[in-house]
Design an enzyme around this catalytic site. Structure first.
Site: not given
Length: 221
Positions: A151, A180, A89
């Site tokens: 995300k 996400k 991430d």
């Protein structure tokens, strides 16, 4: 699919201890969460304590500010994968995006994706600092650079995920990247609404409360 399988069970605090990381891993195995999400220094420990289970290891890169140079982020990502991470991430360079330097942002994402190969890359765009147009642009740049997910948040900015931002990002990626939601996902109802909107992963330190149908305190990620 069980809601547990949407959850990246997360500890990213600066004062997280080895004992807390081990506990995180044990909880993830007990509750069948998709992954544990940790800072890169803890990837080897997380890998050791999830080995032999279905729980993946996710490492954050360039976290939480995103202002490291590209070479540093690429190195951190590669090192995390070599140490056992299954997913990365990464935080974009938010300032470069706001400068309108889209080529820099896209190139950085692409370099990290190329560095980690077939491992999953999620791109944290940190929505709380962006205009709607910038959120759309960041999402499209992520798709162009072959990222697997976009995300919302680090959980360390001035705000976390919102339904409105997820809808903007969903429309922007046009099904070419997964979504996400992270930051402020603390109860079952919120988590379920994001899933109903098309989110396939939730970043939260409140996973146990979520699957038990409760609500975590405001200090949770």
């Amino acid at each position: 699919m069980s809601i547990a399988k949407y959850i990246d069970h997360t500890i990213l605090a600066a004062n997280a201890t080895s004992a807390q990381i081990i506990q995180l891993c044990e909880e993830a195995k007990q509750y069948n969460f998709f992954s544990v999400c940790v800072n890169s220094a803890y990837v080897p420990l997380a890998k050791e304590h999830t080995n032999g289970s279905e729980v993946a290891v996710c490492s954050v890169v360039g976290f939480p500010l995103g202002m490291m140079d590209t070479a540093s982020k690429v190195f951190e990502a590669k090192n995390a994968i070599e140490n056992g991470a299954d997913e990365i991430d990464m935080v974009i360079n938010i300032g470069r995006l706001k400068d309108g330097d889209n080529a820099y942002v896209e190139n950085e994402i692409r370099q990290i994706k190329e560095a980690i190969g077939d491992k999953v890359l999620k791109v944290i765009i940190e929505t709380c600092y962006l205009t709607d147009d910038e959120k759309i642009t960041a999402s499209k740049l992520s798709v162009n650079a072959n990222a697997d997910f976009v995300k919302t948040s680090t959980g360390f900015g001035t705000g976390g995920a919102t339904y409105e931002d997820i809808q903007l990002m969903k429309d922007a990626v046009e099904g070419k990247a997964a979504l996400k939601a992270s930051g402020g996902v603390r109860d079952f109802e919120t988590a379920q609404k994001y899933i109903d909107m098309g989110v396939t992963r939730l970043g939260t330190s409140s996973g146990i409360k979520i699957i038990q149908g409760g609500t975590a305190d405001e200090g949770s990620y």
